[in-house]
Structure formats: C-alpha cells, structure tokens
Scaffold this motif. Structure first.
Motif, PDB file in Angstrom:
ATOM      1  N   TRP A 120     -14.629   2.185   5.093  1.00  0.00           N
ATOM      2  CA  TRP A 120     -13.885   0.937   5.247  1.00  0.00           C
ATOM      3  C   TRP A 120     -13.265   0.526   3.916  1.00  0.00           C
ATOM      4  O   TRP A 120     -12.147   0.008   3.871  1.00  0.00           O
ATOM      5  CB  TRP A 120     -14.807  -0.163   5.781  1.00  0.00           C
ATOM      6  N   LYS A 121     -13.978   0.792   2.829  1.00  0.00           N
ATOM      7  CA  LYS A 121     -13.431   0.503   1.510  1.00  0.00           C
ATOM      8  C   LYS A 121     -12.256   1.427   1.196  1.00  0.00           C
ATOM      9  O   LYS A 121     -11.236   0.995   0.637  1.00  0.00           O
ATOM     10  CB  LYS A 121     -14.520   0.673   0.453  1.00  0.00           C
ATOM     11  N   LEU A 122     -12.383   2.704   1.552  1.00  0.00           N
ATOM     12  CA  LEU A 122     -11.351   3.684   1.207  1.00  0.00           C
ATOM     13  C   LEU A 122     -10.118   3.579   2.091  1.00  0.00           C
ATOM     14  O   LEU A 122      -8.986   3.707   1.608  1.00  0.00           O
ATOM     15  CB  LEU A 122     -11.923   5.100   1.313  1.00  0.00           C
ATOM     16  N   TYR A 123     -10.322   3.362   3.390  1.00  0.00           N
ATOM     17  CA  TYR A 123      -9.220   3.476   4.341  1.00  0.00           C
ATOM     18  C   TYR A 123      -8.858   2.176   5.051  1.00  0.00           C
ATOM     19  O   TYR A 123      -7.766   2.065   5.615  1.00  0.00           O
ATOM     20  CB  TYR A 123      -9.544   4.546   5.388  1.00  0.00           C
ATOM     21  N   GLY A 124      -9.763   1.204   5.048  1.00  0.00           N
ATOM     22  CA  GLY A 124      -9.488  -0.041   5.758  1.00  0.00           C
ATOM     23  C   GLY A 124      -8.613  -0.976   4.950  1.00  0.00           C
ATOM     24  O   GLY A 124      -8.689  -1.025   3.723  1.00  0.00           O
ATOM     25  N   GLY A 125      -7.772  -1.739   5.632  1.00  0.00           N
ATOM     26  CA  GLY A 125      -6.986  -2.768   4.963  1.00  0.00           C
ATOM     27  C   GLY A 125      -5.845  -2.261   4.109  1.00  0.00           C
ATOM     28  O   GLY A 125      -5.277  -3.018   3.331  1.00  0.00           O
ATOM     29  N   ARG A 126      -5.513  -0.985   4.236  1.00  0.00           N
ATOM     30  CA  ARG A 126      -4.399  -0.446   3.440  1.00  0.00           C
ATOM     31  C   ARG A 126      -3.066  -0.811   4.091  1.00  0.00           C
ATOM     32  O   ARG A 126      -2.987  -1.113   5.284  1.00  0.00           O
ATOM     33  CB  ARG A 126      -4.510   1.077   3.332  1.00  0.00           C
ATOM     34  N   TYR A 127      -2.006  -0.745   3.300  1.00  0.00           N
ATOM     35  CA  TYR A 127      -0.680  -1.047   3.809  1.00  0.00           C
ATOM     36  C   TYR A 127      -0.023   0.219   4.340  1.00  0.00           C
ATOM     37  O   TYR A 127      -0.424   1.342   4.010  1.00  0.00           O
ATOM     38  CB  TYR A 127       0.179  -1.674   2.715  1.00  0.00           C
ATOM     39  N   ARG A 128       0.977   0.046   5.173  1.00  0.00           N
ATOM     40  CA  ARG A 128       1.794   1.155   5.647  1.00  0.00           C
ATOM     41  C   ARG A 128       3.013   1.272   4.751  1.00  0.00           C
ATOM     42  O   ARG A 128       3.742   0.294   4.562  1.00  0.00           O
ATOM     43  CB  ARG A 128       2.229   0.931   7.100  1.00  0.00           C
ATOM     44  N   ILE A 129       3.253   2.457   4.218  1.00  0.00           N
ATOM     45  CA  ILE A 129       4.374   2.600   3.295  1.00  0.00           C
ATOM     46  C   ILE A 129       5.714   2.434   4.012  1.00  0.00           C
ATOM     47  O   ILE A 129       6.727   2.126   3.388  1.00  0.00           O
ATOM     48  CB  ILE A 129       4.301   3.956   2.559  1.00  0.00           C
ATOM     49  N   GLU A 130       5.707   2.591   5.352  1.00  0.00           N
ATOM     50  CA  GLU A 130       6.928   2.376   6.123  1.00  0.00           C
ATOM     51  C   GLU A 130       7.123   0.917   6.519  1.00  0.00           C
ATOM     52  O   GLU A 130       8.134   0.570   7.152  1.00  0.00           O
ATOM     53  CB  GLU A 130       6.924   3.234   7.394  1.00  0.00           C
ATOM     54  N   ASP A 131       6.156   0.046   6.180  1.00  0.00           N
ATOM     55  CA  ASP A 131       6.289  -1.388   6.442  1.00  0.00           C
ATOM     56  C   ASP A 131       7.585  -1.883   5.798  1.00  0.00           C
ATOM     57  O   ASP A 131       7.875  -1.578   4.637  1.00  0.00           O
ATOM     58  CB  ASP A 131       5.077  -2.111   5.840  1.00  0.00           C
ATOM     59  N   GLU A 132       8.361  -2.652   6.537  1.00  0.00           N
ATOM     60  CA  GLU A 132       9.666  -3.107   6.051  1.00  0.00           C
ATOM     61  C   GLU A 132       9.553  -3.836   4.715  1.00  0.00           C
ATOM     62  O   GLU A 132      10.410  -3.693   3.840  1.00  0.00           O
ATOM     63  CB  GLU A 132      10.326  -4.014   7.091  1.00  0.00           C
ATOM     64  N   ARG A 133       8.480  -4.617   4.543  1.00  0.00           N
ATOM     65  CA  ARG A 133       8.306  -5.346   3.281  1.00  0.00           C
ATOM     66  C   ARG A 133       8.090  -4.383   2.119  1.00  0.00           C
ATOM     67  O   ARG A 133       8.603  -4.609   1.012  1.00  0.00           O
ATOM     68  CB  ARG A 133       7.118  -6.311   3.397  1.00  0.00           C
ATOM     69  N   ILE A 134       7.334  -3.319   2.364  1.00  0.00           N
ATOM     70  CA  ILE A 134       7.073  -2.328   1.318  1.00  0.00           C
ATOM     71  C   ILE A 134       8.343  -1.526   1.033  1.00  0.00           C
ATOM     72  O   ILE A 134       8.695  -1.289  -0.132  1.00  0.00           O
ATOM     73  CB  ILE A 134       5.926  -1.395   1.732  1.00  0.00           C
ATOM     74  N   VAL A 135       9.034  -1.122   2.074  1.00  0.00           N
ATOM     75  CA  VAL A 135      10.289  -0.384   1.899  1.00  0.00           C
ATOM     76  C   VAL A 135      11.273  -1.202   1.076  1.00  0.00           C
ATOM     77  O   VAL A 135      11.916  -0.691   0.143  1.00  0.00           O
ATOM     78  CB  VAL A 135      10.899  -0.025   3.271  1.00  0.00           C
ATOM     79  N   ASN A 136      11.395  -2.485   1.401  1.00  0.00           N
ATOM     80  CA  ASN A 136      12.344  -3.335   0.675  1.00  0.00           C
ATOM     81  C   ASN A 136      11.983  -3.474  -0.796  1.00  0.00           C
ATOM     82  O   ASN A 136      12.860  -3.435  -1.673  1.00  0.00           O
ATOM     83  CB  ASN A 136      12.415  -4.714   1.325  1.00  0.00           C
ATOM     84  N   VAL A 137      10.683  -3.618  -1.092  1.00  0.00           N
ATOM     85  CA  VAL A 137      10.306  -3.800  -2.494  1.00  0.00           C
ATOM     86  C   VAL A 137      10.450  -2.492  -3.268  1.00  0.00           C
ATOM     87  O   VAL A 137      10.818  -2.496  -4.448  1.00  0.00           O
ATOM     88  CB  VAL A 137       8.880  -4.380  -2.611  1.00  0.00           C
ATOM     89  N   ILE A 138      10.206  -1.359  -2.622  1.00  0.00           N
ATOM     90  CA  ILE A 138      10.432  -0.062  -3.268  1.00  0.00           C
ATOM     91  C   ILE A 138      11.895   0.066  -3.682  1.00  0.00           C
ATOM     92  O   ILE A 138      12.209   0.452  -4.819  1.00  0.00           O
ATOM     93  CB  ILE A 138      10.034   1.095  -2.327  1.00  0.00           C
ATOM     94  N   ARG A 139      12.778  -0.288  -2.787  1.00  0.00           N
ATOM     95  CA  ARG A 139      14.212  -0.161  -3.077  1.00  0.00           C
ATOM     96  C   ARG A 139      14.668  -1.205  -4.091  1.00  0.00           C
ATOM     97  O   ARG A 139      15.531  -0.928  -4.938  1.00  0.00           O
ATOM     98  CB  ARG A 139      15.002  -0.256  -1.778  1.00  0.00           C
ATOM     99  N   ASP A 140      14.085  -2.407  -4.036  1.00  0.00           N
ATOM    100  CA  ASP A 140      14.426  -3.430  -5.026  1.00  0.00           C
ATOM    101  C   ASP A 140      14.002  -2.996  -6.426  1.00  0.00           C
ATOM    102  O   ASP A 140      14.741  -3.202  -7.405  1.00  0.00           O
ATOM    103  CB  ASP A 140      13.745  -4.760  -4.680  1.00  0.00           C
ATOM    104  N   LEU A 141      12.808  -2.437  -6.530  1.00  0.00           N
ATOM    105  CA  LEU A 141      12.329  -1.952  -7.823  1.00  0.00           C
ATOM    106  C   LEU A 141      13.265  -0.881  -8.380  1.00  0.00           C
ATOM    107  O   LEU A 141      13.648  -0.926  -9.554  1.00  0.00           O
ATOM    108  CB  LEU A 141      10.913  -1.376  -7.683  1.00  0.00           C
TER     109      LEU A 141
END
Length: 293
Positions: free
Chosen positions: A91-112
């Motif tokens: 649960w520590k290793l795999y739980g609560g992680r984000y999806r790299i395809e999440d629109e919010r993550i995609v947008n911040v990757i491109r903004d950076l």
C-alpha cells in the motif's frame, strides 16, 4: 573534475522527484498521528497541499534558475497479485499514486517543458532491474512530452550496479541521478560525475536530499550551516553537486524550513560563482566540453 566551462567555479544541479503530488492516504495518518483534523481537508475539498509545482516554478523563476522534475509511472495496486494486496508495504509502494496520463499531470509536464524546466523519468520501484518496464515508462513519458528525455532517477534510489545503468543506456537515456543515500548526505570524496562505461553515459551522484539533511542536522539553523559547508566544499573541489527536494516539502505549513534551505542552497551557490540548473543542461555542458577538448 571536468570543468564546467571556465566561467563557473562548480555546479549545483537541482532535482525534484514527483512521488505524490496529491495528499491521499497520508491525510488520516497525519490527522491521527498529530491529533490535527485539519489534515483531512484535502479529502473533503479541492485543497491539495502537496501540489507545489506552481510554487516551485515561481520560486525558481524569481531566483533565475531551472531544475529537473522526474515523473513516476508506478504500477497500480490492482496490477499486483492478491498476496500483494495483503502486505502493508504494498500500500505504501503502490497505493495513492498518480496516473501519469491524468490531464492535470500531463498539463504540468508540458508547462514545465515550455518554461525551460527539464522533465525526466522517475523509474518505478521494480524498474531498477526491469528493462522492459523502464522502456515502457520512458516511451509513455516521451509521448506525453512530445520529445526525447535525457535521464532521471530510480524510485527509492534503488540501484543495482552496473545493471541498472546498463538498462538506462540500452533504452537511450544519457544519464542517471540515482547513486546516493536515503539516510545521509555529503560528497564522500566523490566530486565529479561518473562515467561507468567510459563513454557518453553519465552518473550524477546525489549529494543531499532534503529530509535526511534537516533531520540529521537537528534544526533549520544547523541545516543552514550544513548547506553552506557543502557549498564551500563544492567550490573548493570544482564539484558537481546534486540535490533532491521532493515537491511536497515546499508546503511550509506541514514542512517548515525546507523551502528556506532550498533557497539558501541556490543563493549560496550563486554567491560562490557556481552554475545552477537541471541535470540535463549540466549533462549537455559536460558533453560540449568533452567535444571541445
């Protein structure tokens, strides 16, 4: 060391491992541990205290620097077997992680990327010895980014020498920034980058991570003294110094002192005539100097 062009005394590489930008299962844990129900706000509204991308970008922009952000593409818990579901460690290793395809993550990757920051890979827990999975994560990130990446760092600093570096080089990465300690800090006599295969593949040893630095020092004041000592040591040895600050530690309300330490490192390096920036740009400078020589 290989000098970073004549105008600089040493190099300070700034890196951020993006592990948990959303506060999820940590909220009830901290609420119980600290007897502070305010930690539960992130579960009840849109407040995201670990989402610190804009804060870091604004801070670094004000200081005139850029850094490396390494993004994680961890397996989901449901991808693991039932036995793994019953292990608290899973649960520590795999739980609560984000999806790299999440629109919010995609947008911040491109903004950076548009803003001049480096985007790299934070190889998931098992990829230190799984070339196929590491290649998949690299390809996924590059598809989101729209261009090739240069390098990154393995999750939890997991490293099998030289196998992990062989995997990195084989899939086209130019550098790795994993080599280091989760519990200590310092140069340990290693002031230069490593070239484990005597070619263009480079290893950036990790000099300091935020939490071990502050916890070992015992106070913000003592940690500030240690930052200045490390910077003096870097300047005296023409070093390549690499630091890791996880984005959540820029949340001053939960992690007081960490932002101040980060600013002190950057300003202290600049005052000492150091070059400050992302590992990818440092790599390009090193390779350019190799070509010149």
């Amino acid at each position: 060391m290989t000098e970073l062009l004549d105008e600089y005394e040493f190099a300070l590489c700034l890196t951020h491992d993006v592990d948990r930008p959303f506060k999820t299962f940590q909220a009830p844990y901290y609420a119980l541990q600290e007897r502070d129900p305010s930690h539960l706000r992130s579960l009840l509204n849109d407040e995201q205290p670990y989402w610190q991308f804009e804060e870091v970008m604004s801070l670094e922009d004000d200081l005139g620097v850029r850094s490396s952000f390494y993004f994680l593409n961890e397996k989901r818990l449901w991808e693991k077997g039932l036995r793994e579901w019953l292990r608290p460690e899973s649960w520590k290793l795999y739980g609560g992680r984000y999806r790299i395809e999440d629109e919010r993550i995609v947008n911040v990757i491109r903004d950076l990327d548009r803003g001049g920051w480096e985007v790299g890979i934070h190889g998931s827990y098992e990829t230190y010895d799984d070339r196929g999975r590491l290649w998949y994560e690299k390809e996924t990130l590059e598809r989101i980014l729209g261009k090739e990446i240069l390098g990154g760092r393995q999750h939890y600093l997991r490293l099998k020498r030289p196998t992990t570096w062989e995997h990195h080089r084989a899939i086209g990465l130019k550098y790795d920034a994993t080599l280091g300690s989760n519990g200590g800090y310092g140069f340990d006599g290693q002031y230069d980058v490593l070239r484990p295969f005597n070619d263009e593949f480079v290893v950036f040893p990790l000099t300091a991570m935020e939490r071990p630095l502050l916890e070992s020092a015992g106070s913000t004041e003592a940690a500030l003294r240690e930052c200045n000592r490390l910077l003096d040591e870097a300047a005296a040895n023409d070093a390549v110094m690499t630091v890791l600050w996880h984005p959540r530690y820029f949340n001053e309300s939960e992690f007081p002192g960490y932002r101040e330490l980060y600013v002190e490192l950057i300003e202290g390096a600049q005052d000492r005539g150091g070059w400050v920036g992302p590992c990818g740009e440092c790599y390009d400078r090193l390779e350019l100097e190799e070509m010149i020589q």
